[in-house]
Enzyme design. Structure first.
Site, PDB file in Angstrom:
ATOM      1  N   SER A 126       0.823  -1.209   0.000  1.00 54.42           N
ATOM      2  CA  SER A 126       0.000   0.000   0.000  1.00 54.42           C
ATOM      3  C   SER A 126       0.853   1.253   0.000  1.00 54.42           C
ATOM      4  O   SER A 126       1.960   1.273   0.540  1.00 54.42           O
ATOM      5  CB  SER A 126      -0.880  -0.014   1.256  1.00 54.42           C
ATOM      6  OG  SER A 126      -1.474   1.232   1.476  1.00 54.42           O
ATOM      7  N   TYR A 151      -2.309  -1.091  10.881  1.00 60.93           N
ATOM      8  CA  TYR A 151      -2.505  -1.616   9.520  1.00 60.93           C
ATOM      9  C   TYR A 151      -1.330  -1.220   8.628  1.00 60.93           C
ATOM     10  O   TYR A 151      -0.717  -2.059   7.961  1.00 60.93           O
ATOM     11  CB  TYR A 151      -3.812  -1.099   8.910  1.00 60.93           C
ATOM     12  CG  TYR A 151      -3.845  -1.261   7.406  1.00 60.93           C
ATOM     13  CD1 TYR A 151      -4.028  -2.515   6.829  1.00 60.93           C
ATOM     14  CD2 TYR A 151      -3.637  -0.164   6.555  1.00 60.93           C
ATOM     15  CE1 TYR A 151      -4.019  -2.676   5.448  1.00 60.93           C
ATOM     16  CE2 TYR A 151      -3.626  -0.323   5.185  1.00 60.93           C
ATOM     17  CZ  TYR A 151      -3.819  -1.574   4.635  1.00 60.93           C
ATOM     18  OH  TYR A 151      -3.787  -1.726   3.272  1.00 60.93           O
ATOM     19  N   LYS A 155       1.974  -3.519   6.666  1.00 60.20           N
ATOM     20  CA  LYS A 155       2.449  -3.482   5.273  1.00 60.20           C
ATOM     21  C   LYS A 155       3.954  -3.241   5.230  1.00 60.20           C
ATOM     22  O   LYS A 155       4.683  -3.859   4.445  1.00 60.20           O
ATOM     23  CB  LYS A 155       1.694  -2.417   4.469  1.00 60.20           C
ATOM     24  CG  LYS A 155       0.221  -2.725   4.255  1.00 60.20           C
ATOM     25  CD  LYS A 155       0.021  -4.053   3.546  1.00 60.20           C
ATOM     26  CE  LYS A 155      -1.435  -4.390   3.330  1.00 60.20           C
ATOM     27  NZ  LYS A 155      -1.650  -5.734   2.759  1.00 60.20           N
TER      28      LYS A 155
END
Length: 340
Positions: A126, A151, A155
């Protein structure tokens, strides 16, 4: 053709990628635990491609089940790994859920891939890894900044784990694809974005508001240093995004990668503000959207859009579909789902 595993293959981006893989003749196996998707998505995939992929309902957190899967499918040549929890706000409240689901499962898959003669691995990453970038558009050389959420951190950590694993695994080659903002639906309207519960993303919230499922859309802030005061993002049509996965996978399977671990930004190269997205929707749908400007939302960055030169030149991939195309397909999908 080669057998490819797609984890989270019944989700939004996963299902569109399965379609593109099958259209290219690959044999596809899907793993999904159905925590944020539906088995009915298989019907949409079949309606588009005429072929049903193998589907195994499996929780990747169960290490023994992952081992058993790879023992059964030892001829897998590549993995496209989408399966992950992805709600930023939820990750702040439930960090351990995110670390277990997004990191633990990645480790289990990589352990199995190291046992194979050779394997290509595509990681769903992302643009959140860049945070608020110092320069726009954002290139792959932009510094990875401290994550704003658990979150985002998963990544970053995920990319580091893959990179470290590739260094000591001559049989493993990997590409991390850093997405900007995927939107839209397949032109057939057989598959699309179907969030469970309240949408976390702008476009499904727009379409659900227009169809009457939500009372109004909140636009968070109008005092940002942008032309119209609202945040700017790079919205990429999900079909363009899915096609990039197939191209990246082929690069690995054909040995065209320049190193064992590579990163690519996937976006359009153009930033659109929240108000521009709303205007695009109103134009293509003919609907007037009920929205209200409210205060800024914590954690939102001002602006993010991709420099796509590397993906364009190295992968030979370019986006073909516009924001209007995406909004039109998203609205058609919403209308179909709601029976209107």
């Amino acid at each position: 053709m080669d057998k490819i595993l797609v984890t989270g293959g019944l989700g939004f981006i996963g299902s569109h990628t399965v379609v593109e893989l099958q259209n290219e003749g690959y044999e596809v196996v899907i793993i999904d635990d159905l925590s944020n998707s539906s088995e009915k998505v298989l019907d949409g995939i079949v309606a588009i491609t005429g072929k049903k992929p193998v589907f195994e309902k499996l929780d990747l957190k169960e290490k023994d089940k992952v081992e058993a899967f790879f023992a059964k499918h030892s001829d897998v040549k590549g993995v496209i790994h989408f399966a992950a929890s992805k709600a930023v706000g939820e990750s702040v409240n439930e960090p351990l859920k995110y670390y277990e689901n997004n990191i633990g499962t990645l480790v289990y898959i990589l352990k199995e891939l190291r046992k194979l003669p050779s394997a290509g691995f595509i990681f769903s990453s992302s643009c959140t890894v860049y945070g608020q970038a110092d320069e726009l558009p954002i290139t792959e050389n932009a510094p990875v900044k401290q994550a704003e959420s658990p979150y985002g951190n998963t990544k970053q950590i995920g990319e580091e784990i893959i990179k470290d694993t590739c260094k000591v695994s001559p049989n493993l080659k990997a590409i991390a694809l850093r997405y900007f903002n995927p939107v839209g639906a397949h032109e057939s309207v057989e598959i699309g974005e179907l969030p469970i519960g309240v949408p976390q993303n702008l476009v499904p919230f727009i379409t659900q508001t227009a169809i009457g499922l939500r009372d109004e859309l909140s636009v968070f802030g109008e005092d940002y240093p942008t032309p119209d005061g609202t945040c700017i993002r790079d919205y990429i049509h999900v079909v363009d995004l899915a096609k990039a996965h197939v191209i990246a996978l082929k690069r690995l399977l054909e040995g065209k990668n320049k190193s064992s671990y590579e990163t690519f930004n996937l976006g359009t190269g153009t930033g659109s503000s929240v108000l521009e997205v709303i205007k695009s929707f109103e134009k293509v749908s003919g609907e007037k959207l009920n929205y209200k400007i409210v205060g800024r939302r914590e954690g939102d960055i001002i602006s993010a859009y991709a420099d796509t030169d590397k993906a364009n030149n190295e992968l030979g991939w370019k986006t073909e579909l516009s924001l209007d195309d995406a909004m039109r397909s998203a609205w058609k999908w919403e209308c179909k789902v709601r029976g209107k």
